[in-house]
Design an enzyme around this catalytic site. Sequence first.
Site, PDB file in Angstrom:
ATOM      1  N   ASP A 199      -0.178  -6.998 -10.216  1.00 56.72           N
ATOM      2  CA  ASP A 199      -1.267  -6.635 -11.121  1.00 56.72           C
ATOM      3  C   ASP A 199      -1.735  -5.205 -10.829  1.00 56.72           C
ATOM      4  OD1 ASP A 199      -3.338  -7.063 -13.055  1.00 56.72           O
ATOM      5  OD2 ASP A 199      -4.742  -7.439 -11.420  1.00 56.72           O
ATOM      6  N   ASP A 232       0.838  -1.208   0.000  1.00 58.64           N
ATOM      7  CA  ASP A 232       0.000   0.000   0.000  1.00 58.64           C
ATOM      8  C   ASP A 232       0.869   1.254   0.000  1.00 58.64           C
ATOM      9  OD1 ASP A 232       0.846  -0.684   2.573  1.00 58.64           O
ATOM     10  OD2 ASP A 232      -0.989   0.001   3.565  1.00 58.64           O
TER      11      ASP A 232
HETATM   12  C1  IPM Z   1      -3.294  -8.476 -16.531  1.00 57.98           C
HETATM   13  C2  IPM Z   1      -4.781  -8.674 -16.541  1.00 57.98           C
HETATM   14  C3  IPM Z   1      -5.064 -10.129 -16.265  1.00 57.98           C
HETATM   15  C4  IPM Z   1      -4.571 -10.398 -14.853  1.00 57.98           C
HETATM   16  C5  IPM Z   1      -6.519 -10.572 -16.420  1.00 57.98           C
HETATM   17  C6  IPM Z   1      -7.037 -10.310 -17.805  1.00 57.98           C
HETATM   18  C7  IPM Z   1      -6.717 -12.015 -16.050  1.00 57.98           C
HETATM   19  O1  IPM Z   1      -5.378  -7.816 -15.648  1.00 57.98           O
HETATM   20  O2  IPM Z   1      -2.599  -9.166 -17.291  1.00 57.98           O
HETATM   21  O3  IPM Z   1      -2.829  -7.619 -15.791  1.00 57.98           O
HETATM   22  O4  IPM Z   1      -5.225 -10.052 -13.865  1.00 57.98           O
HETATM   23  O5  IPM Z   1      -3.472 -10.963 -14.756  1.00 57.98           O
HETATM   24 MG    MG Z   2      -4.046  -6.340 -14.818  1.00 61.13          MG
END
Ligand code: IPM
Ligand code: MG
Length: 370
Positions: free
Chosen positions: A251, A227
């Site tokens: 992500d 965070d």
């Molecule tokens: C990414 C996308 C993917 C993930 C999705 C589409 C599954 O958000 O590649 O960042 O969460 O990994």
């Molecule tokens: Mg993503």
Amino acid sequence: MPANKKLLVLPGDGIGPEVMREVRRIIDWMDRRRSVSFEIEEGLVGGAALDAEGTPCSDATLARARAADAVLFGSVGGPKWDSLPFDKRPELGILRLRKELGLFANLRPAVVLDPLVEASSLKPDLVRGLDLMIVRESTGGIYFGEPRGVETMPNGKRRGIDTEVYTEDEIARVARVGFDLARKRRGKLTSVEKANVMQSGRLWRAVVGEIGKAEFPDVELEHMYADNCAMQLCSRPKQFDVILGSNLFGDLLSDLAAALTGSLGMLPSATLGAIGADGRRHALYEPVHGSAPDIAGKGIANPCAQMLSFAMLLRWSFGMEEDAALVETAVQSVLAGGLRTADIMQAGMARVGTGVMGEAVVRELDKLAA
Ligand code: IPM
Ligand code: MG
């Protein structure tokens, strides 16, 4: 003429196919001008594969991905498939490829190109010259951990469960990728977790610390709560060189880092597996942006992230540093020349569509290679 390089191209859904078309122009150009030939197969993935083959990534597609030297991926998903049951979602296409090919290290560079400094969500001074790399673990953690599911409790209410789980080997191998990159860059690794509240985070911090001490004493290691990292990315992004995080934190932070660069439409990524005994390594390259269904089919999507993903492919899978740099320089020159797709449009620039942008990059390649 160098040996053939086998590529599997998976355009997927939404804007995937239209931005991939622009990469094909670059591949054709390389064929003509650099005498590098690629052996290209094309396949279906995501919603497109669901519609045609009943599954978001068929066994046949997986086998072709395994046999290829590299996979160039577009994007998956869209409203058409949003109401499908969880085990039929288009997103499973990319998750299956990552998991089954063992692509555990997702490299997501966030670079602010000079011509786009003004397009950033932050003040120009904060981001000018920004060049950081996020290394995201991509075959473990809460994306795959068991138990998972939605169940009904004895009181009749439902509960949803996901599990964040990491073994020390999973942490160690992705940490090594992060340290190794940091060593080749500016020598600093920031490892993020929530060791203050998560057990897997405690282990993450410990293992990364051990690897650093034993194998990379020359790399400066900093531990940071995820965070806090989000906050620091928005307030002082240039303090970072390489950021290492779990599947989920990576992500989140890579989307955030993308906003710093002006647009998700600019960011490529590489997802790499381990180097095998034969020296080969599975690898998949994809833009960080998704399928952007709201603008799909309109010819206005930014093809840069897909083209830059191809540049990463040249560099990481084929060691073609010179060609990779050529593509990157061409993209940058086109932007410096004032062409902009809608997502990075600024006052005084020329707004163009996907195809014009792609053509301009190829023209620039011609100039650079002349
Ligand atoms: C990414 C996308 C993917 C993930 C999705 C589409 C599954 O958000 O590649 O960042 O969460 O990994
Ligand atoms: Mg993503």
